[in-house]
Design an enzyme around this catalytic site. Structure first.
Site, PDB file in Angstrom:
ATOM      1  CB  CYS A 162      -0.824   0.229   1.134  1.00 54.46           C
ATOM      2  SG  CYS A 162      -2.074  -1.250   1.413  1.00 54.46           S
TER       3      CYS A 162
ATOM      4  CB  CYS B  98      -1.902   1.237   6.048  1.00 48.72           C
ATOM      5  SG  CYS B  98      -1.390   0.732   4.607  1.00 48.72           S
TER       6      CYS B  98
ATOM      7  CD  GLU C  79      -2.717   4.085   2.733  1.00 45.24           C
ATOM      8  OE1 GLU C  79      -1.974   3.435   1.864  1.00 45.24           O
ATOM      9  OE2 GLU C  79      -3.780   4.300   3.058  1.00 45.24           O
TER      10      GLU C  79
ATOM     11  CB  CYS D  41      -5.996  -1.221   4.215  1.00 46.72           C
ATOM     12  SG  CYS D  41      -4.230  -1.828   4.386  1.00 46.72           S
TER      13      CYS D  41
HETATM   14  N1  THU Z   1      -4.284   0.299  -1.234  1.00 48.62           N
HETATM   15  C1  THU Z   1      -3.539   1.141  -0.566  1.00 48.62           C
HETATM   16  O1  THU Z   1      -2.509   1.586  -1.073  1.00 48.62           O
HETATM   17  N2  THU Z   1      -3.590   1.722   0.657  1.00 48.62           N
HETATM   18  C2  THU Z   1      -4.749   1.214   1.601  1.00 48.62           C
HETATM   19  O2  THU Z   1      -5.051   1.563   2.407  1.00 48.62           O
HETATM   20  C3  THU Z   1      -5.674   0.366   0.572  1.00 48.62           C
HETATM   21  C4  THU Z   1      -5.406  -0.061  -0.511  1.00 48.62           C
HETATM   22  C5  THU Z   1      -4.134  -0.310  -2.520  1.00 48.62           C
HETATM   23  C6  THU Z   1      -3.559  -1.712  -2.436  1.00 48.62           C
HETATM   24  C7  THU Z   1      -3.809  -2.044  -3.771  1.00 48.62           C
HETATM   25  O3  THU Z   1      -2.818  -1.708  -4.618  1.00 48.62           O
HETATM   26  C8  THU Z   1      -4.778  -1.192  -4.242  1.00 48.62           C
HETATM   27  O4  THU Z   1      -5.152  -0.198  -3.342  1.00 48.62           O
HETATM   28  C9  THU Z   1      -6.334  -2.058  -4.064  1.00 48.62           C
HETATM   29  O5  THU Z   1      -6.503  -2.697  -2.739  1.00 48.62           O
END
Ligand code: THU
Length: 160
Positions: free
Chosen positions: A73, A115, A75, A112
């Site tokens: 992710c 994170c 973050e 999420c």
């Molecule tokens: N994702 C993030 O970068 N941050 C989050 O807090 C939630 C999800 C990304 C992971 C993946 O590459 C895409 O978003 C779909 O889940």
């Protein structure tokens, strides 16, 4: 039997222009970072920008992988870089924004759970709160004064 009532408070900003200048700038940095996301599998682009106490801004974006769980992710990409490059600098705040190729996201999109857990660790490490601003592609921005406000019953090292 007793009940525990877990409550939290967020601040709501109607749009970017309602944000304090430094928070608006940080959110705009997250937009730029979001453009660097590598998200060919989800088509969901996330940008994160971190304000450090020394004035430095660290950014990150989600980086996906054909072996899905190997991706990371935005973050965590950003905060792990901040922690490794500037281990002694306090993290003051983080701004997060998203963009999907499927639909326009107008609701604030929270980090999420993984994170949140990762960011919480840095609050414990530095013994001071990290403000979290998050939004969709457009629309309102939510602010949490501290990460742990959006991670009730967080797991920390005191349980180890
Ligand atoms: N994702 C993030 O970068 N941050 C989050 O807090 C939630 C999800 C990304 C992971 C993946 O590459 C895409 O978003 C779909 O889940």
């Amino acid at each position: 039997m007793k009940e525990l009532n877990l409550q939290t408070k967020l601040q709501v900003f109607e749009n970017l222009n309602e944000l304090p200048t430094d928070a608006k700038k940080l959110m705009e940095e997250s937009f730029k970072a979001r453009d660097n996301a590598y998200a060919p599998y989800s088509n969901f682009f996330v940008g994160a920008a971190i304000q450090l106490e020394n004035g430095e801004i660290i950014t990150g974006s989600n980086q996906e992988n054909a072996a899905y769980p190997s991706g990371l992710c935005a973050e965590r990409t950003a905060i792990f870089y901040a922690g490794s490059k500037f281990p002694k600098q306090k993290i003051l705040s983080m701004a997060i924004s998203v963009k999907s190729l499927q639909k326009e996201i107008t609701e604030p999109t929270p980090p999420c759970g993984s994170c949140r857990q990762a960011i919480a660790e840095y609050e414990y490490k530095q013994k001071s709160p990290i403000a979290i601003y998050f939004m969709g592609e457009s629309g309102k921005i939510y602010k949490s004064n501290s990460l742990v406000n959006i991670l009730p019953l967080a797991f920390d090292s005191s349980f180890l």
